[in-house]
Design an enzyme around this catalytic site. Structure first.
Site, short mmCIF file in Angstrom:
data_model
loop_
_atom_site.label_atom_id
_atom_site.label_comp_id
_atom_site.label_asym_id
_atom_site.label_seq_id
_atom_site.Cartn_x
_atom_site.Cartn_y
_atom_site.Cartn_z
N ALA A 63 0.84 -1.21 0.00
CA ALA A 63 0.00 0.00 0.00
C ALA A 63 0.87 1.25 0.00
CB ALA A 63 -0.89 0.00 1.23
N GLY A 64 0.32 2.30 -0.60
CA GLY A 64 1.00 3.59 -0.59
C GLY A 64 1.57 3.97 -1.93
N ASN A 112 9.06 8.58 4.95
CA ASN A 112 7.91 9.29 4.38
C ASN A 112 6.95 9.74 5.45
OD1 ASN A 112 4.93 8.16 4.04
ND2 ASN A 112 6.30 6.39 4.25
N MET A 114 3.78 11.09 4.09
CA MET A 114 2.83 11.53 3.06
C MET A 114 1.52 11.99 3.70
SD MET A 114 4.67 10.98 0.39
CE MET A 114 3.56 11.19 -0.98
N PHE A 116 -1.51 10.14 3.92
CA PHE A 116 -2.73 9.65 3.23
C PHE A 116 -3.27 10.65 2.22
CE2 PHE A 116 -4.22 6.93 7.15
CZ PHE A 116 -3.19 6.03 6.92
N SER A 182 -0.28 3.69 10.33
CA SER A 182 0.55 4.73 9.71
C SER A 182 0.96 5.74 10.79
CB SER A 182 -0.22 5.46 8.62
OG SER A 182 0.44 6.67 8.31
N ASN A 184 1.67 8.74 10.19
CA ASN A 184 1.54 10.09 9.64
C ASN A 184 0.16 10.72 9.71
OD1 ASN A 184 4.30 9.97 8.92
ND2 ASN A 184 3.75 8.68 7.17
N THR A 185 -0.76 10.06 10.42
CA THR A 185 -2.05 10.70 10.72
C THR A 185 -2.12 10.78 12.24
OG1 THR A 185 -3.16 9.85 8.76
CG2 THR A 185 -4.57 10.42 10.61
N LYS A 217 -3.56 -4.06 9.38
CA LYS A 217 -2.12 -3.83 9.16
C LYS A 217 -1.53 -3.19 10.40
CE LYS A 217 1.18 -1.81 5.91
NZ LYS A 217 1.33 -1.21 4.58
N ASN A 246 3.81 -2.09 8.90
CA ASN A 246 3.91 -0.74 8.32
C ASN A 246 5.32 -0.20 8.58
OD1 ASN A 246 3.05 1.82 7.28
ND2 ASN A 246 0.97 1.30 7.93
N GLY A 275 12.10 0.01 4.23
CA GLY A 275 13.30 -0.53 3.61
C GLY A 275 14.15 -1.35 4.57
C1 FMN Z 1 6.18 6.58 0.30
C2 FMN Z 1 5.45 5.52 1.09
C3 FMN Z 1 4.09 5.65 1.27
C4 FMN Z 1 3.39 4.69 2.00
N1 FMN Z 1 2.03 4.81 2.14
C5 FMN Z 1 1.34 3.85 2.79
C6 FMN Z 1 -0.06 3.92 2.89
O1 FMN Z 1 -0.71 4.83 2.36
N2 FMN Z 1 -0.70 2.94 3.57
C7 FMN Z 1 -0.03 1.89 4.14
O2 FMN Z 1 -0.67 1.01 4.75
N3 FMN Z 1 1.30 1.78 4.05
C8 FMN Z 1 2.00 2.74 3.39
N4 FMN Z 1 3.35 2.63 3.28
C9 FMN Z 1 4.04 1.49 3.94
C10 FMN Z 1 4.28 0.32 2.99
O3 FMN Z 1 3.06 -0.21 2.52
C11 FMN Z 1 5.08 -0.78 3.71
O4 FMN Z 1 4.30 -1.28 4.79
C12 FMN Z 1 6.40 -0.28 4.25
O5 FMN Z 1 6.97 0.67 3.40
C13 FMN Z 1 7.39 -1.41 4.47
O6 FMN Z 1 7.69 -2.06 3.26
P1 FMN Z 1 9.02 -1.75 2.38
O7 FMN Z 1 10.19 -1.81 3.33
O8 FMN Z 1 9.02 -2.79 1.32
O9 FMN Z 1 8.83 -0.37 1.84
C14 FMN Z 1 4.07 3.58 2.56
C15 FMN Z 1 5.46 3.45 2.36
C16 FMN Z 1 6.15 4.40 1.64
C17 FMN Z 1 7.65 4.24 1.44
#
Ligand code: FMN
Length: 364
Positions: A63-64, A112, A114, A116, A182, A184-185, A217, A246, A275
Protein backbone atom coordinates in the site's frame (compact mmCIF):
# COMPACT_ATOMS: atom_id res chain seq x y z
CA UNK A 1 20.86 17.96 -8.32
CA UNK A 2 18.92 14.71 -7.80
CA UNK A 3 15.26 14.55 -8.79
CA UNK A 4 12.73 14.86 -5.99
CA UNK A 5 11.49 11.34 -5.10
CA UNK A 6 7.85 12.40 -5.04
CA UNK A 7 8.18 14.00 -8.49
CA UNK A 8 9.77 10.78 -9.79
CA UNK A 9 6.92 8.80 -8.28
CA UNK A 10 4.37 11.02 -10.00
CA UNK A 11 6.11 10.56 -13.36
CA UNK A 12 5.96 6.79 -12.89
CA UNK A 13 2.28 6.94 -11.99
CA UNK A 14 1.53 9.14 -15.03
CA UNK A 15 3.16 6.56 -17.32
CA UNK A 16 1.24 3.73 -15.66
CA UNK A 17 -2.01 5.69 -15.94
CA UNK A 18 -1.38 6.13 -19.66
CA UNK A 19 -0.61 2.43 -20.03
CA UNK A 20 -3.75 1.54 -18.13
CA UNK A 21 -5.89 3.88 -20.27
CA UNK A 22 -4.51 2.47 -23.53
CA UNK A 23 -4.43 -1.17 -22.50
CA UNK A 24 -7.19 -2.06 -24.94
CA UNK A 25 -5.70 -0.10 -27.89
CA UNK A 26 -3.13 -1.62 -30.28
CA UNK A 27 -0.07 0.33 -29.05
CA UNK A 28 -0.96 0.01 -25.38
CA UNK A 29 -1.74 -3.66 -25.77
CA UNK A 30 1.60 -4.24 -27.56
CA UNK A 31 3.47 -2.43 -24.77
CA UNK A 32 1.62 -4.43 -22.15
CA UNK A 33 2.67 -7.65 -23.86
CA UNK A 34 6.30 -6.47 -23.94
CA UNK A 35 6.17 -5.69 -20.23
CA UNK A 36 4.64 -9.05 -19.45
CA UNK A 37 7.30 -10.87 -21.46
CA UNK A 38 10.12 -9.13 -19.63
CA UNK A 39 8.75 -8.77 -16.13
CA UNK A 40 6.38 -11.67 -15.46
CA UNK A 41 7.09 -15.22 -14.39
CA UNK A 42 4.35 -17.77 -14.31
CA UNK A 43 4.79 -21.12 -12.59
CA UNK A 44 2.26 -23.44 -10.95
CA UNK A 45 4.54 -23.85 -7.91
CA UNK A 46 4.18 -20.14 -7.09
CA UNK A 47 0.38 -20.16 -7.16
CA UNK A 48 -1.78 -20.19 -4.03
CA UNK A 49 -5.47 -20.16 -3.33
CA UNK A 50 -5.87 -18.27 -0.10
CA UNK A 51 -9.18 -17.14 1.39
CA UNK A 52 -10.88 -18.05 -1.86
CA UNK A 53 -8.60 -15.81 -3.93
CA UNK A 54 -6.19 -17.08 -6.58
CA UNK A 55 -2.74 -15.54 -6.33
CA UNK A 56 -0.53 -16.25 -9.36
CA UNK A 57 2.54 -15.57 -7.24
CA UNK A 58 3.23 -14.44 -3.67
CA UNK A 59 4.85 -11.04 -4.40
CA UNK A 60 2.50 -8.06 -4.19
CA UNK A 61 2.72 -4.30 -4.35
CA UNK A 62 2.49 -2.74 -0.87
CA UNK A 63 0.00 0.00 0.00
CA UNK A 64 1.00 3.59 -0.59
CA UNK A 65 2.35 3.28 -4.12
CA UNK A 66 -0.97 3.39 -5.97
CA UNK A 67 -2.98 5.40 -3.48
CA UNK A 68 -5.82 6.20 -5.89
CA UNK A 69 -5.90 2.90 -7.73
CA UNK A 70 -5.06 4.61 -11.01
CA UNK A 71 -2.94 1.71 -12.28
CA UNK A 72 -4.99 -1.05 -10.69
CA UNK A 73 -5.03 -3.14 -13.87
CA UNK A 74 -1.38 -2.72 -14.73
CA UNK A 75 0.36 -4.20 -11.71
CA UNK A 76 -0.07 -7.76 -12.96
CA UNK A 77 1.74 -6.80 -16.21
CA UNK A 78 4.68 -5.70 -14.03
CA UNK A 79 4.88 -9.17 -12.53
CA UNK A 80 3.04 -8.65 -9.26
CA UNK A 81 0.81 -11.42 -7.95
CA UNK A 82 -1.48 -8.85 -6.32
CA UNK A 83 -1.60 -5.13 -5.51
CA UNK A 84 -2.87 -3.29 -2.48
CA UNK A 85 -4.41 0.07 -3.40
CA UNK A 86 -4.67 3.02 -1.01
CA UNK A 87 -4.55 4.05 1.71
CA UNK A 88 -7.96 5.46 0.84
CA UNK A 89 -9.85 7.69 3.26
CA UNK A 90 -13.54 8.60 3.19
CA UNK A 91 -12.79 12.30 2.61
CA UNK A 92 -10.36 13.24 -0.13
CA UNK A 93 -7.30 14.94 1.36
CA UNK A 94 -4.06 16.54 0.18
CA UNK A 95 -1.75 14.91 2.74
CA UNK A 96 1.09 16.69 4.53
CA UNK A 97 3.06 19.63 3.13
CA UNK A 98 6.01 18.77 0.84
CA UNK A 99 8.75 17.69 0.97
CA UNK A 100 7.37 14.54 2.59
CA UNK A 101 9.25 11.68 0.93
CA UNK A 102 12.99 11.21 1.27
CA UNK A 103 15.44 8.55 0.13
CA UNK A 104 18.13 7.42 2.55
CA UNK A 105 20.45 5.58 0.13
CA UNK A 106 23.14 4.89 2.75
CA UNK A 107 20.53 2.88 4.64
CA UNK A 108 18.70 1.46 1.61
CA UNK A 109 15.66 3.10 3.17
CA UNK A 110 13.01 5.76 2.68
CA UNK A 111 11.45 8.18 5.14
CA UNK A 112 7.91 9.29 4.38
CA UNK A 113 5.25 11.40 5.98
CA UNK A 114 2.83 11.53 3.06
CA UNK A 115 -0.24 11.65 5.34
CA UNK A 116 -2.73 9.65 3.23
CA UNK A 117 -2.92 11.99 0.23
CA UNK A 118 -5.72 10.48 -1.87
CA UNK A 119 -8.82 11.43 -3.83
CA UNK A 120 -11.28 9.87 -1.39
CA UNK A 121 -13.35 6.68 -1.30
CA UNK A 122 -16.14 7.81 -3.65
CA UNK A 123 -13.76 8.89 -6.43
CA UNK A 124 -11.65 5.73 -6.16
CA UNK A 125 -14.75 3.52 -6.12
CA UNK A 126 -16.04 5.23 -9.27
CA UNK A 127 -12.69 4.73 -11.02
CA UNK A 128 -12.41 1.06 -10.09
CA UNK A 129 -16.00 0.38 -11.19
CA UNK A 130 -15.27 2.03 -14.54
CA UNK A 131 -12.08 -0.07 -14.89
CA UNK A 132 -14.10 -3.21 -14.35
CA UNK A 133 -16.41 -2.27 -17.23
CA UNK A 134 -13.62 -1.31 -19.62
CA UNK A 135 -11.09 -4.06 -19.15
CA UNK A 136 -12.19 -7.06 -21.11
CA UNK A 137 -9.11 -8.58 -22.71
CA UNK A 138 -7.14 -9.85 -19.76
CA UNK A 139 -7.57 -10.99 -16.22
CA UNK A 140 -5.95 -8.70 -13.69
CA UNK A 141 -4.43 -9.83 -10.41
CA UNK A 142 -6.25 -9.62 -7.06
CA UNK A 143 -6.74 -6.15 -5.59
CA UNK A 144 -6.53 -5.32 -1.92
CA UNK A 145 -8.03 -2.08 -0.69
CA UNK A 146 -6.36 -0.38 2.25
CA UNK A 147 -8.60 1.90 4.31
CA UNK A 148 -7.51 4.70 6.64
CA UNK A 149 -9.16 7.33 8.78
CA UNK A 150 -9.69 10.78 7.24
CA UNK A 151 -7.58 13.41 8.97
CA UNK A 152 -10.59 15.68 9.66
CA UNK A 153 -12.56 12.88 11.35
CA UNK A 154 -12.10 12.87 15.14
CA UNK A 155 -10.65 9.64 16.55
CA UNK A 156 -13.89 8.88 18.40
CA UNK A 157 -15.73 8.79 15.05
CA UNK A 158 -13.11 6.59 13.38
CA UNK A 159 -15.33 3.50 13.12
CA UNK A 160 -17.98 5.39 11.15
CA UNK A 161 -15.32 6.87 8.84
CA UNK A 162 -13.87 3.42 8.00
CA UNK A 163 -17.40 2.08 7.57
CA UNK A 164 -18.40 4.79 5.05
CA UNK A 165 -15.30 4.04 2.96
CA UNK A 166 -15.91 0.30 3.13
CA UNK A 167 -19.54 0.75 1.98
CA UNK A 168 -18.37 2.61 -1.10
CA UNK A 169 -15.54 0.25 -1.97
CA UNK A 170 -16.62 -3.20 -0.82
CA UNK A 171 -17.67 -4.41 -4.27
CA UNK A 172 -14.45 -3.45 -6.04
CA UNK A 173 -11.78 -5.08 -3.85
CA UNK A 174 -10.85 -8.73 -3.35
CA UNK A 175 -9.62 -8.13 0.19
CA UNK A 176 -9.67 -5.16 2.58
CA UNK A 177 -7.21 -3.77 5.08
CA UNK A 178 -7.87 -1.68 8.17
CA UNK A 179 -4.81 0.51 8.38
CA UNK A 180 -4.31 1.66 11.96
CA UNK A 181 -0.53 1.75 11.79
CA UNK A 182 0.55 4.73 9.71
CA UNK A 183 2.65 7.14 11.78
CA UNK A 184 1.54 10.09 9.64
CA UNK A 185 -2.05 10.70 10.72
CA UNK A 186 -2.18 12.16 14.23
CA UNK A 187 -3.47 9.59 16.74
CA UNK A 188 -4.08 6.87 14.14
CA UNK A 189 -1.84 4.29 15.77
CA UNK A 190 -3.79 4.63 19.04
CA UNK A 191 -6.58 2.80 17.14
CA UNK A 192 -4.44 -0.33 17.48
CA UNK A 193 -5.54 -0.35 21.10
CA UNK A 194 -7.87 -3.33 21.51
CA UNK A 195 -10.99 -1.45 22.63
CA UNK A 196 -10.81 1.16 19.85
CA UNK A 197 -9.93 -1.40 17.21
CA UNK A 198 -12.77 -3.70 18.22
CA UNK A 199 -15.35 -0.97 17.56
CA UNK A 200 -13.99 -0.56 14.01
CA UNK A 201 -13.86 -4.30 13.31
CA UNK A 202 -17.33 -4.76 14.73
CA UNK A 203 -19.03 -2.28 12.37
CA UNK A 204 -17.02 -3.42 9.35
CA UNK A 205 -17.81 -7.09 9.82
CA UNK A 206 -21.51 -6.28 10.27
CA UNK A 207 -21.45 -4.49 6.93
CA UNK A 208 -19.36 -7.26 5.36
CA UNK A 209 -22.24 -9.48 4.29
CA UNK A 210 -20.38 -10.87 1.30
CA UNK A 211 -17.57 -11.91 3.64
CA UNK A 212 -14.68 -10.21 1.91
CA UNK A 213 -11.39 -11.10 3.63
CA UNK A 214 -10.52 -8.36 6.11
CA UNK A 215 -6.97 -7.75 7.39
CA UNK A 216 -5.49 -5.39 9.96
CA UNK A 217 -2.12 -3.83 9.16
CA UNK A 218 0.04 -3.33 12.22
CA UNK A 219 3.05 -1.23 13.18
CA UNK A 220 6.43 -2.79 13.88
CA UNK A 221 6.79 -0.66 16.99
CA UNK A 222 4.12 -2.42 19.06
CA UNK A 223 5.04 -4.40 22.18
CA UNK A 224 4.50 -8.19 22.00
CA UNK A 225 1.56 -7.87 24.40
CA UNK A 226 -0.21 -5.38 22.13
CA UNK A 227 0.36 -7.65 19.12
CA UNK A 228 -1.05 -10.57 21.11
CA UNK A 229 -4.16 -8.44 21.87
CA UNK A 230 -4.62 -7.70 18.16
CA UNK A 231 -4.25 -11.39 17.29
CA UNK A 232 -6.96 -12.14 19.82
CA UNK A 233 -9.24 -9.50 18.28
CA UNK A 234 -8.52 -10.84 14.81
CA UNK A 235 -9.73 -14.25 15.96
CA UNK A 236 -12.78 -12.79 17.72
CA UNK A 237 -13.87 -10.84 14.66
CA UNK A 238 -13.08 -13.61 12.23
CA UNK A 239 -10.50 -11.60 10.33
CA UNK A 240 -8.72 -13.12 7.35
CA UNK A 241 -5.31 -12.26 8.75
CA UNK A 242 -2.74 -9.62 9.61
CA UNK A 243 -0.34 -7.51 7.57
CA UNK A 244 3.03 -7.09 9.24
CA UNK A 245 4.30 -4.41 9.09
CA UNK A 246 3.91 -0.74 8.32
CA UNK A 247 6.85 1.70 8.52
CA UNK A 248 8.70 2.23 11.80
CA UNK A 249 9.08 5.38 13.89
CA UNK A 250 12.41 4.04 15.20
CA UNK A 251 15.57 5.74 13.94
CA UNK A 252 17.88 3.17 15.52
CA UNK A 253 21.00 2.15 13.63
CA UNK A 254 20.59 4.59 10.71
CA UNK A 255 23.82 5.54 8.95
CA UNK A 256 22.32 8.64 7.34
CA UNK A 257 23.49 11.71 9.27
CA UNK A 258 21.73 14.45 7.31
CA UNK A 259 18.79 14.38 4.88
CA UNK A 260 19.94 16.41 1.91
CA UNK A 261 16.63 18.15 1.11
CA UNK A 262 16.10 19.47 4.64
CA UNK A 263 19.59 19.66 6.13
CA UNK A 264 18.24 17.85 9.21
CA UNK A 265 19.15 14.46 10.70
CA UNK A 266 16.48 11.73 10.27
CA UNK A 267 15.92 11.87 14.03
CA UNK A 268 14.63 15.45 13.64
CA UNK A 269 12.20 14.58 10.81
CA UNK A 270 8.71 13.23 11.36
CA UNK A 271 7.67 10.14 9.40
CA UNK A 272 8.05 6.39 9.02
CA UNK A 273 11.16 4.51 7.90
CA UNK A 274 10.81 1.74 5.32
CA UNK A 275 13.30 -0.53 3.61
CA UNK A 276 16.35 -2.35 4.97
CA UNK A 277 16.26 -0.98 8.58
CA UNK A 278 12.78 -2.49 8.99
CA UNK A 279 13.59 -5.90 7.58
CA UNK A 280 14.46 -7.96 10.64
CA UNK A 281 11.86 -6.43 12.92
CA UNK A 282 9.02 -7.11 10.49
CA UNK A 283 10.24 -10.71 10.08
CA UNK A 284 10.25 -11.11 13.90
CA UNK A 285 6.67 -9.85 14.04
CA UNK A 286 5.62 -12.32 11.33
CA UNK A 287 7.23 -15.15 13.26
CA UNK A 288 5.52 -14.10 16.49
CA UNK A 289 2.08 -14.03 14.83
CA UNK A 290 2.67 -17.40 13.16
CA UNK A 291 3.71 -19.02 16.43
CA UNK A 292 0.89 -17.45 18.46
CA UNK A 293 -1.69 -18.69 15.95
CA UNK A 294 -0.06 -22.09 15.26
CA UNK A 295 0.12 -21.04 11.64
CA UNK A 296 -3.66 -20.83 11.40
CA UNK A 297 -3.89 -17.14 10.47
CA UNK A 298 -2.70 -15.95 7.05
CA UNK A 299 0.01 -13.29 7.26
CA UNK A 300 1.06 -10.81 4.59
CA UNK A 301 4.69 -9.96 5.30
CA UNK A 302 6.14 -6.60 4.34
CA UNK A 303 9.27 -4.65 5.25
CA UNK A 304 12.68 -4.43 3.62
CA UNK A 305 12.30 -7.11 0.94
CA UNK A 306 14.83 -6.49 -1.84
CA UNK A 307 16.00 -10.02 -2.70
CA UNK A 308 14.89 -13.66 -2.81
CA UNK A 309 16.69 -14.27 0.49
CA UNK A 310 14.63 -11.56 2.21
CA UNK A 311 11.36 -12.90 0.80
CA UNK A 312 12.31 -16.46 1.77
CA UNK A 313 13.07 -15.36 5.35
CA UNK A 314 9.58 -13.89 5.65
CA UNK A 315 7.84 -16.84 3.99
CA UNK A 316 9.60 -19.43 6.13
CA UNK A 317 8.89 -17.27 9.22
CA UNK A 318 5.19 -17.56 8.38
CA UNK A 319 4.11 -15.12 5.66
CA UNK A 320 1.90 -16.61 2.95
CA UNK A 321 2.22 -13.49 0.84
CA UNK A 322 4.88 -10.77 0.61
CA UNK A 323 4.61 -7.12 -0.30
CA UNK A 324 7.27 -4.74 -1.51
CA UNK A 325 7.60 -0.98 -1.81
CA UNK A 326 11.04 0.46 -1.00
CA UNK A 327 12.93 -2.49 -2.52
CA UNK A 328 11.14 -1.96 -5.81
CA UNK A 329 12.19 1.71 -5.80
CA UNK A 330 15.84 0.83 -5.30
CA UNK A 331 16.06 -2.34 -7.38
CA UNK A 332 13.80 -1.37 -10.28
CA UNK A 333 11.01 -3.23 -12.08
CA UNK A 334 12.95 -6.44 -12.70
CA UNK A 335 13.05 -7.12 -8.98
CA UNK A 336 9.82 -9.11 -8.81
CA UNK A 337 10.85 -11.57 -11.53
CA UNK A 338 14.29 -11.91 -9.95
CA UNK A 339 12.74 -12.78 -6.58
CA UNK A 340 10.29 -15.24 -8.12
CA UNK A 341 13.05 -17.00 -10.07
CA UNK A 342 15.04 -17.24 -6.85
CA UNK A 343 12.05 -18.62 -4.96
CA UNK A 344 11.71 -21.44 -7.49
CA UNK A 345 15.39 -22.21 -6.86
CA UNK A 346 14.70 -22.28 -3.10
CA UNK A 347 11.81 -24.72 -3.60
CA UNK A 348 14.06 -27.04 -5.59
CA UNK A 349 16.85 -26.75 -3.02
CA UNK A 350 14.45 -27.80 -0.26
CA UNK A 351 12.63 -30.41 -2.38
CA UNK A 352 9.30 -28.61 -2.03
CA UNK A 353 6.51 -28.74 -4.59
CA UNK A 354 4.88 -25.39 -3.92
CA UNK A 355 5.39 -22.12 -2.13
CA UNK A 356 2.63 -22.91 0.37
CA UNK A 357 4.77 -25.80 1.70
CA UNK A 358 7.48 -23.28 2.62
CA UNK A 359 5.16 -21.02 4.63
CA UNK A 360 6.22 -21.10 8.30
CA UNK A 361 8.72 -23.90 7.62
CA UNK A 362 11.29 -22.42 9.98
CA UNK A 363 8.91 -22.90 12.94
CA UNK A 364 8.36 -26.60 12.40
C1 FMN B 1 6.18 6.58 0.30
C2 FMN B 1 5.45 5.52 1.09
C3 FMN B 1 4.09 5.65 1.27
C4 FMN B 1 3.39 4.69 2.00
N1 FMN B 1 2.03 4.81 2.14
C5 FMN B 1 1.34 3.85 2.79
C6 FMN B 1 -0.06 3.92 2.89
O1 FMN B 1 -0.71 4.83 2.36
N2 FMN B 1 -0.70 2.94 3.57
C7 FMN B 1 -0.03 1.89 4.14
O2 FMN B 1 -0.67 1.01 4.75
N3 FMN B 1 1.30 1.78 4.05
C8 FMN B 1 2.00 2.74 3.39
N4 FMN B 1 3.35 2.63 3.28
C9 FMN B 1 4.04 1.49 3.94
C10 FMN B 1 4.28 0.32 2.99
O3 FMN B 1 3.06 -0.21 2.52
C11 FMN B 1 5.08 -0.78 3.71
O4 FMN B 1 4.30 -1.28 4.79
C12 FMN B 1 6.40 -0.28 4.25
O5 FMN B 1 6.97 0.67 3.40
C13 FMN B 1 7.39 -1.41 4.47
O6 FMN B 1 7.69 -2.06 3.26
P1 FMN B 1 9.02 -1.75 2.38
O7 FMN B 1 10.19 -1.81 3.33
O8 FMN B 1 9.02 -2.79 1.32
O9 FMN B 1 8.83 -0.37 1.84
C14 FMN B 1 4.07 3.58 2.56
C15 FMN B 1 5.46 3.45 2.36
C16 FMN B 1 6.15 4.40 1.64
C17 FMN B 1 7.65 4.24 1.44
Amino acid sequence: MKADPEWLHQQTMNSLLWLSATKEHPLGSWLNNCLQQHLCLSDKRLEQNLLGINFANPIGLAAGFDKDGIAANIWSSLGFGFAELGTITYHSQPGNPRPRLFRLPLDQAALNRMGFNNSGAAAVAARLKQDKLEITSSVSSPKGINLGKSKITPLEDAAQDYLESFRLLKDVGDYFVVNVSSPNTPGLRSLQDASLLSSILDVLQQENTSQKPLFVKIAPDLEWEAIADIIHLAQTYNLAGLIATNTTISREGLKTQIIEQTGQPPQAEAGGISGAPLRDRSTEVIKFIYQQTQGQMPIIGVGGVFTTEHAWQKITAGASLIQVYTGWIYEGPLMVKRILTGLLGKLEEHSLNSISEAVGMENR
